[in-house]
Design a protein around this motif. Sequence first.
Motif: not given
Lengths: 116, 115
Positions: B31, B33, B35, B43, B45, B48, B91, B101-108
């Motif tokens: 998945y 996303y 933002y 932040v 949204f 997705s 982002f 289920p997931e946690t969303q990990y962000f780029g820099p």
Amino acid sequence: AQTVTQSQPEMSVQEAETVTLSCTYDTSESDYYLFWYKQPPSRQMILVIRQEAYKQQNATENRFSVNFQKAAKSFSLKISDSQLGDAAMYFCAYRSGTGANSKLTFGKGITLSVRP
Amino acid sequence: EPEVTQTPSHQVTQMGQEVILRCVPISNHLYFYWYRQILGQKVEFLVSFYNNEISEKSEIFDDQFSVERPDGSNFTLKIRSTKLEDSAMYFCASGGTSGGPETQYFGPGTRLLVL
């Protein structure tokens, strides 16, 4: 629609002390996830901690822990033994439990400063 | 530890120009996303993406925006004709394996400035 409220725009803590950042949310769902993200001056979003709503036990991650009060819809972050590197913007975020691709809804954030 | 990467880190463009922001999500995530964060604000949204199509989009994500996963690794956000108000930090995030289920990990992030 879900909303996330962080009513304190700024907080300050003495190095080595403990600080609690507040967050409340509004939802009609029973299954959801809550997160705290840290945003240092570099503006990268770093995951601090996650809490599943179905779990009664509060999440902990080293010096970071949460106080999750589901009935009160409150989700506060406690930082113990504060360090200078903890200074950042902290965002509380909500994610619905329905649909694995659910978006995150963020609060406005709180700026934490750490005094040496 | 695997991480989300984004390029470029900064982009300056003229109003009306097209920009493409690039992201490489974590390799086994399903998945994706986008933002954005306007300076001093929270932040928000945008969109997705799952299984090569948009799952959900916000009101911000109008016809000027598009997303694409052109190959097995990249995930792009295109703004066709930039406006001044598109200036923001963008982002990319990824999450979700086949396991649950997931946690969303962000780029820099990519800092976009429209002049």
